[in-house]
Design an enzyme around this catalytic site. Structure first.
Site, PDB file in Angstrom:
ATOM      1  N   SER A   1       1.333  -6.055 -47.648  1.00 27.64           N
ATOM      2  CA  SER A   1       1.464  -5.559 -49.161  1.00 27.64           C
ATOM      3  C   SER A   1      -0.705  -6.110 -48.391  1.00 27.64           C
ATOM      4  O   SER A   1      -0.985  -6.390 -47.803  1.00 27.64           O
ATOM      5  CB  SER A   1       1.451  -7.070 -49.237  1.00 27.64           C
TER       6      SER A   1
ATOM      7  N   TYR B   1       3.672 -16.303 -50.602  1.00 30.75           N
ATOM      8  CA  TYR B   1       3.714 -14.354 -50.474  1.00 30.75           C
ATOM      9  C   TYR B   1       2.642 -14.291 -49.821  1.00 30.75           C
ATOM     10  O   TYR B   1       3.006 -13.078 -48.760  1.00 30.75           O
ATOM     11  CB  TYR B   1       3.806 -13.508 -52.061  1.00 30.75           C
TER      12      TYR B   1
HETATM   13  P1  NAD Z   1      12.802  -4.456 -55.127  1.00 29.93           P
HETATM   14  O1  NAD Z   1      12.592  -5.621 -55.996  1.00 29.93           O
HETATM   15  O2  NAD Z   1      12.290  -2.827 -55.963  1.00 29.93           O
HETATM   16  O3  NAD Z   1      13.726  -4.274 -53.505  1.00 29.93           O
HETATM   17  C1  NAD Z   1      13.538  -5.239 -52.858  1.00 29.93           C
HETATM   18  C2  NAD Z   1      14.818  -5.322 -52.078  1.00 29.93           C
HETATM   19  O4  NAD Z   1      15.340  -6.015 -51.535  1.00 29.93           O
HETATM   20  C3  NAD Z   1      16.325  -4.943 -53.119  1.00 29.93           C
HETATM   21  O5  NAD Z   1      17.527  -3.625 -52.147  1.00 29.93           O
HETATM   22  C4  NAD Z   1      17.008  -6.486 -52.948  1.00 29.93           C
HETATM   23  O6  NAD Z   1      18.790  -6.161 -53.368  1.00 29.93           O
HETATM   24  C5  NAD Z   1      16.124  -6.630 -51.661  1.00 29.93           C
HETATM   25  N1  NAD Z   1      16.427  -7.941 -51.706  1.00 29.93           N
HETATM   26  C6  NAD Z   1      15.797  -8.770 -52.376  1.00 29.93           C
HETATM   27  N2  NAD Z   1      16.269  -9.851 -52.188  1.00 29.93           N
HETATM   28  C7  NAD Z   1      16.680  -9.901 -50.181  1.00 29.93           C
HETATM   29  C8  NAD Z   1      17.749 -10.659 -50.264  1.00 29.93           C
HETATM   30  N3  NAD Z   1      17.544 -11.632 -49.830  1.00 29.93           N
HETATM   31  N4  NAD Z   1      18.416 -10.469 -48.576  1.00 29.93           N
HETATM   32  C9  NAD Z   1      18.119  -9.207 -48.381  1.00 29.93           C
HETATM   33  N5  NAD Z   1      18.057  -8.195 -49.242  1.00 29.93           N
HETATM   34  C10 NAD Z   1      17.172  -8.286 -51.017  1.00 29.93           C
HETATM   35  O7  NAD Z   1      10.617  -4.202 -54.683  1.00 29.93           O
HETATM   36  P2  NAD Z   1       9.417  -3.053 -54.123  1.00 29.93           P
HETATM   37  O8  NAD Z   1       8.745  -3.605 -54.794  1.00 29.93           O
HETATM   38  O9  NAD Z   1      10.437  -2.379 -53.811  1.00 29.93           O
HETATM   39  O10 NAD Z   1       9.127  -4.174 -52.443  1.00 29.93           O
HETATM   40  C11 NAD Z   1       9.509  -3.789 -51.210  1.00 29.93           C
HETATM   41  C12 NAD Z   1       8.823  -4.568 -49.951  1.00 29.93           C
HETATM   42  O11 NAD Z   1       7.575  -4.037 -50.910  1.00 29.93           O
HETATM   43  C13 NAD Z   1       8.702  -5.739 -49.856  1.00 29.93           C
HETATM   44  O12 NAD Z   1       8.506  -6.601 -49.084  1.00 29.93           O
HETATM   45  C14 NAD Z   1       7.454  -6.531 -51.511  1.00 29.93           C
HETATM   46  O13 NAD Z   1       6.713  -7.772 -50.902  1.00 29.93           O
HETATM   47  C15 NAD Z   1       6.779  -4.866 -50.202  1.00 29.93           C
HETATM   48  N6  NAD Z   1       5.724  -4.351 -51.074  1.00 29.93           N
HETATM   49  C16 NAD Z   1       5.366  -4.545 -52.505  1.00 29.93           C
HETATM   50  C17 NAD Z   1       4.863  -3.938 -53.567  1.00 29.93           C
HETATM   51  C18 NAD Z   1       4.588  -3.629 -54.907  1.00 29.93           C
HETATM   52  O14 NAD Z   1       3.491  -3.663 -55.657  1.00 29.93           O
HETATM   53  N7  NAD Z   1       5.792  -3.592 -55.507  1.00 29.93           N
HETATM   54  C19 NAD Z   1       3.367  -4.373 -53.326  1.00 29.93           C
HETATM   55  C20 NAD Z   1       3.185  -4.377 -51.745  1.00 29.93           C
HETATM   56  C21 NAD Z   1       4.187  -4.724 -51.126  1.00 29.93           C
END
Ligand code: NAD
Length: 262
Positions: free
Chosen positions: A144, A157
């Site tokens: 991130s 985080y």
């Molecule tokens: P999201 O909430 O859309 O998806 C999260 C996924 O993780 C889902 O499939 C959920 O079922 C799964 N999940 C949650 N808890 C879990 C657990 N305990 N065990 C197994 N699976 C689990 O989130 P996203 O925004 O797509 O985020 C994905 C990654 O990207 C994360 O690591 C997040 O920190 C990172 N990220 C997101 C953003 C953003 O702005 N959305 C920015 C930077 C980094």
């Protein structure tokens, strides 16, 4: 275009958001895929059917809760028996909690560290020996912008994501001569359920309206003034799996609309 025919991928946290887009990108390139994450059975079944259609290869699901190291071991074992040992490992599952430090719930701290950091260690320690045997591997950790800079009220985080960036450099060095690369992709704000769900807590923590959180907290950080798309992140992941990316290892690739350039 990257050809992943015959390659096997394990993408964690891929029933939604960024992970789902990466799984789709890999399937479009011909890879068989194990997805992981939570969601209603009919939705997961529809995702699997779509992935099989895109790839012409196998797609399977693990509902392992990655905060539990034993469940991670079962997921990896299930992947090996269902599609074979993974050539491509994307550690993407993650969660967020927004609260000031003195009020930060201890159980949320423990869960975020377990999922966003320790799960990356566990899947890597289990999969790297298989990649070594194959003489090929691509490890991509979704970090991130918060692996490089901080924001208030996101202590767990930010700590976990900084640690993932350091961990990734370490495994890149340990595997550098073995046909394996390990990199982070570090998106800024991507419009997914993870971002949508933190809006109410940020409104409460900072005393702002929804509109103000969107424009003055989230998009304020990003000079491009737009959310990164999940497809952009998937394109980067696909490139990191291509032959052209064989010398990119230990990198932390920012996709944040200029946020961390400031
Ligand atoms: P999201 O909430 O859309 O998806 C999260 C996924 O993780 C889902 O499939 C959920 O079922 C799964 N999940 C949650 N808890 C879990 C657990 N305990 N065990 C197994 N699976 C689990 O989130 P996203 O925004 O797509 O985020 C994905 C990654 O990207 C994360 O690591 C997040 O920190 C990172 N990220 C997101 C953003 C953003 O702005 N959305 C920015 C930077 C980094």
């Amino acid at each position: 275009m990257t050809d992943l025919t015959g390659k096997r991928a394990l993408v964690t946290g891929s029933t939604s958001g960024i992970g789902l887009a990466i799984a789709r990108g890999f399937a479009d390139a011909g890879a068989s895929v194990m997805i992981n994450g939570f969601g209603p059975e009919h939705e997961v079944d529809a995702i699997l059917a779509d992935l099989r259609k895109r790839s012409g290869a196998e797609a399977v699901h693990s509902d392992a809760d990655l905060t539990d190291p034993e469940a991670i071991a079962s997921m990896v074992a299930d992947c090996v028996s269902a599609i074979g040992s993974p050539h491509l490992l994307v550690n993407n599952a993650g969660m967020q909690h927004v609260a000031p430090i003195a009020e930060f719930p201890v159980d949320k701290w423990d869960k975020i560290i377990a999922l966003n950091l320790s799960a990356v260690f566990h899947s890597c320690r289990l999969v790297i020996p298989m990649m070594r045997k194959a003489g090929f591997g691509r490890i991509i950790n979704t970090a991130s912008a918060h692996s490089l800079v901080a924001s208030p009220n996101k202590s767990a985080y930010v700590a976990a994501k900084h640690a993932v960036a350091g961990f990734t450099k370490t495994i890149a060095l340990e595997t550098a001569e073995e046909g394996i690369t390990a990199n982070c992709i570090s998106p800024g704000y991507v419009w997914t359920p993870l971002v949508e769900q933190q809006i109410p807590d940020t409104m409460a923590a900072r005393g702002l309206s929804r509109e103000e959180v969107m424009n003055e907290v989230l998009l304020k950080a990003q000079p491009t003034r737009r959310f990164v798309t999940v497809e952009e992140v998937a394109s980067c992941a696909l490139f990191l799996c291509s032959d052209g990316a064989a010398s990119i290892t230990g990198a932390n690739i920012s996709m944040d609309g200029g946020w961390t350039a400031q």
